[in-house]
Structure formats: C-alpha cells, structure tokens
Design a protein around this motif. Structure first.
Motif, PDB file in Angstrom:
ATOM      1  N   ASP A 180      16.663  13.514  -3.287  1.00 19.84           N
ATOM      2  CA  ASP A 180      16.767  14.757  -4.054  1.00 19.84           C
ATOM      3  C   ASP A 180      16.393  15.971  -3.218  1.00 19.84           C
ATOM      4  O   ASP A 180      16.891  17.064  -3.458  1.00 19.84           O
ATOM      5  N   ALA A 181      15.473  15.794  -2.277  1.00 15.03           N
ATOM      6  CA  ALA A 181      15.017  16.942  -1.488  1.00 15.03           C
ATOM      7  C   ALA A 181      14.293  16.484  -0.229  1.00 15.03           C
ATOM      8  O   ALA A 181      13.733  15.383  -0.184  1.00 15.03           O
ATOM      9  N   VAL A 182      14.340  17.346   0.778  1.00 14.89           N
ATOM     10  CA  VAL A 182      13.591  17.131   2.020  1.00 14.89           C
ATOM     11  C   VAL A 182      12.769  18.392   2.264  1.00 14.89           C
ATOM     12  O   VAL A 182      13.328  19.478   2.419  1.00 14.89           O
ATOM     13  N   VAL A 183      11.451  18.244   2.237  1.00 17.72           N
ATOM     14  CA  VAL A 183      10.561  19.391   2.444  1.00 17.72           C
ATOM     15  C   VAL A 183      10.145  19.433   3.903  1.00 17.72           C
ATOM     16  O   VAL A 183       9.676  18.440   4.453  1.00 17.72           O
ATOM     17  N   SER A 184      10.332  20.580   4.535  1.00 15.46           N
ATOM     18  CA  SER A 184       9.862  20.755   5.900  1.00 15.46           C
ATOM     19  C   SER A 184       8.729  21.773   5.908  1.00 15.46           C
ATOM     20  O   SER A 184       8.884  22.894   5.439  1.00 15.46           O
ATOM     21  N   LEU A 185       7.563  21.358   6.429  1.00 10.85           N
ATOM     22  CA  LEU A 185       6.419  22.266   6.533  1.00 10.85           C
ATOM     23  C   LEU A 185       6.479  22.966   7.872  1.00 10.85           C
ATOM     24  O   LEU A 185       6.434  22.326   8.929  1.00 10.85           O
ATOM     25  N   ASP A 186       6.574  24.270   7.825  1.00 10.86           N
ATOM     26  CA  ASP A 186       6.777  25.072   9.016  1.00 10.86           C
ATOM     27  C   ASP A 186       5.448  25.677   9.474  1.00 10.86           C
ATOM     28  O   ASP A 186       4.814  26.413   8.726  1.00 10.86           O
ATOM     29  N   VAL A 187       5.012  25.309  10.682  1.00 14.68           N
ATOM     30  CA  VAL A 187       3.753  25.828  11.223  1.00 14.68           C
ATOM     31  C   VAL A 187       3.941  26.179  12.698  1.00 14.68           C
ATOM     32  O   VAL A 187       4.576  25.428  13.440  1.00 14.68           O
ATOM     33  N   ASP A 188       3.378  27.312  13.109  1.00 16.90           N
ATOM     34  CA  ASP A 188       3.454  27.755  14.495  1.00 16.90           C
ATOM     35  C   ASP A 188       2.875  26.697  15.449  1.00 16.90           C
ATOM     36  O   ASP A 188       1.769  26.198  15.214  1.00 16.90           O
ATOM     37  N   PRO A 189       3.609  26.346  16.521  1.00 12.43           N
ATOM     38  CA  PRO A 189       3.178  25.280  17.434  1.00 12.43           C
ATOM     39  C   PRO A 189       1.761  25.451  17.984  1.00 12.43           C
ATOM     40  O   PRO A 189       1.015  24.482  18.098  1.00 12.43           O
ATOM     41  N   GLN A 190       1.381  26.686  18.301  1.00 11.25           N
ATOM     42  CA  GLN A 190       0.046  26.966  18.822  1.00 11.25           C
ATOM     43  C   GLN A 190      -1.041  26.510  17.832  1.00 11.25           C
ATOM     44  O   GLN A 190      -2.028  25.882  18.204  1.00 11.25           O
ATOM     45  N   LEU A 191      -0.782  26.792  16.565  1.00  5.90           N
ATOM     46  CA  LEU A 191      -1.721  26.449  15.501  1.00  5.90           C
ATOM     47  C   LEU A 191      -1.819  24.930  15.317  1.00  5.90           C
ATOM     48  O   LEU A 191      -2.879  24.394  14.995  1.00  5.90           O
ATOM     49  N   LEU A 192      -0.691  24.244  15.540  1.00 13.15           N
ATOM     50  CA  LEU A 192      -0.652  22.790  15.359  1.00 13.15           C
ATOM     51  C   LEU A 192      -1.659  22.103  16.266  1.00 13.15           C
ATOM     52  O   LEU A 192      -2.437  21.255  15.823  1.00 13.15           O
ATOM     53  N   THR A 193      -1.638  22.457  17.550  1.00 13.38           N
ATOM     54  CA  THR A 193      -2.532  21.821  18.510  1.00 13.38           C
ATOM     55  C   THR A 193      -3.990  22.108  18.144  1.00 13.38           C
ATOM     56  O   THR A 193      -4.840  21.215  18.172  1.00 13.38           O
ATOM     57  N   GLU A 194      -4.261  23.357  17.749  1.00 19.42           N
ATOM     58  CA  GLU A 194      -5.632  23.699  17.338  1.00 19.42           C
ATOM     59  C   GLU A 194      -6.091  22.825  16.169  1.00 19.42           C
ATOM     60  O   GLU A 194      -7.193  22.299  16.173  1.00 19.42           O
TER      61      GLU A 194
END
Ligand code: ADP
Length: 194
Positions: free
Chosen positions: A108-122
């Motif tokens: 029914d749906a695919v949710v993509s969580l969008d986060v800045d790459p720099q923040l991901l590593t932190e």
C-alpha cells in the motif's frame, strides 16, 4: 496495510516502525532485529551472518529472502505488516514482489525517512555509546552508508515509479516525525481509496 519503511542507517527506521505498526495494529518486521536475535541465540543462521553484519555488508539474499518469507507466513502478518530494512537491493524487491503476487497481496505504501547524511553518522556514533551495537563503529558505519547509497537508495526510484513512495522529513523529535509519517500515510491511503 502492507508497508515498507526505508531510510539510511541511523534514519530512525526501527524507532518509527514500532510506533507506526502499533498505530495500524500490524507487526513491525525488522530483518536486522531478526538477524541480531539469531546471533544472540547462537543459531546456525546467527553464526553465518555475524561477521557479515559486523562488516556492514548485506547478508546473502537467499538467507534474507527466506527469513522474511517465513515471517510473513505467520498468522499475525496475514492482514498486514510493516517491513523495516527489507528489501535492500533490487533482487530482494523482486523476491518480495513474487511473494506478494503468489499470496494475492500488494504493497500500500513505502515510507522513506529523509535525513541529512552528516546527521546520520552523528546519530549512529551516539547510539554506539548507548546500545553498544557491534556494527556502530566508524569503519562499519562508513560501509553501511556506502551499501545504502549503492544498493538500497535506487529502490526509492523504483517505488516512486510504482506510485507507492512517501518521503518524510526524518529530522526532529521522535514524536514529531511519527506524526508526520502518520499524516502522510493517512493522506495517501485515503486518496488511494478515492
Ligand atoms: P541499519 O539500517 O542501521 O544498518 P539494520 O538493523 O536494518 O540497521 O541492519 C543491520 C545489518 O543487518 C545490515 O548492515 C545487514 O548486514 C543486515 N541486514 C538487515 N537487513 C538486511 C537485508 N534486507 N538484506 C541483507 N542484509 C540485511
């Protein structure tokens, strides 16, 4: 509801998956969690995947596809599910499609969580101090990010073309992100019903 949640390592998939699944009364199914449970319990599967996960590489598709199909076959997933961390490459997309077609089901749906790459590593380095996951070290994180960019990110295009993708800003308080996801899903599924 049959849904996927996608996002780079550290995007908050697991956290949001739990809350969203609870909202819809469906199980959240995380391949990463299933593998980690197998490692903890010292199963044969766990022994096979431990070094792969510690390196941040993908577990072979035949093992991953099998564990997902087994889980989807359980009673509690008959009316819906939220998959977290699967599919992660195009081959897994095809395996999932085959499974769903065979069972007369569809996403029914695919949710993509969008986060800045720099923040991901932190976020991941911070989580390493709290949870002590053995793949949350700098080298493995770098590889997991690369694997995501090379193999998993292209799937967003695929699901966009299929008309299933919902991209949600994954930056902010956990509750705020959850409300954003639920609002976007409500919107999408009520539109789909016409
Ligand atoms: P993250 O998204 O933060 O990397 P996960 O718990 O989703 O965390 O995944 C952890 C690890 O488990 C991955 O790096 C990979 O080794 C393995 N894994 C999880 N899901 C899959 C999958 N669908 N295919 C192959 N390997 C997977």
């Amino acid at each position: 509801m049959r849904m996927l949640i996608m996002g780079a390592p550290g995007a908050g998939k697991g956290t949001q998956a739990g809350a969203i699944a609870e909202h819809y009364g469906i199980p959240a199914i995380s391949t990463g969690d299933m593998f980690r449970t197998n490692i903890k319990n010292g199963t044969e599967l766990g022994q096979k995947v431990k070094s792969i996960m510690d390196a941040g590489d993908l577990v072979p598709d035949e093992l991953t596809d099998a564990i997902v199909a087994d889980r989807l076959n359980q009673d509690d997933a008959a009316e819906g599910f939220l998959l977290d961390g699967y599919p992660r490459n195009m081959h897994q997309v095809q395996s999932l499609d085959e499974y769903l077609t065979e069972h007369g089901q569809a996403l029914d749906a695919v949710v993509s969580l969008d986060v800045d790459p720099q923040l991901l590593t932190e976020r991941l380095l911070k989580r390493a101090q709290i949870e002590g996951r053995s793949d949350d070290n700098e080298e493995t994180i770098r590889n997991r990010m690369e694997v995501y960019t090379d193999l998993t990110q292209p799937l967003l295009d695929h699901y966009e073309k299929a008309g299933l993708l919902i991209t949600v800003d994954g930056v902010g308080e956990i509750d705020a992100v959850r409300e954003r996801v639920l609002a976007a899903l409500d919107d999408k599924t009520s539109n789909a019903k016409g």
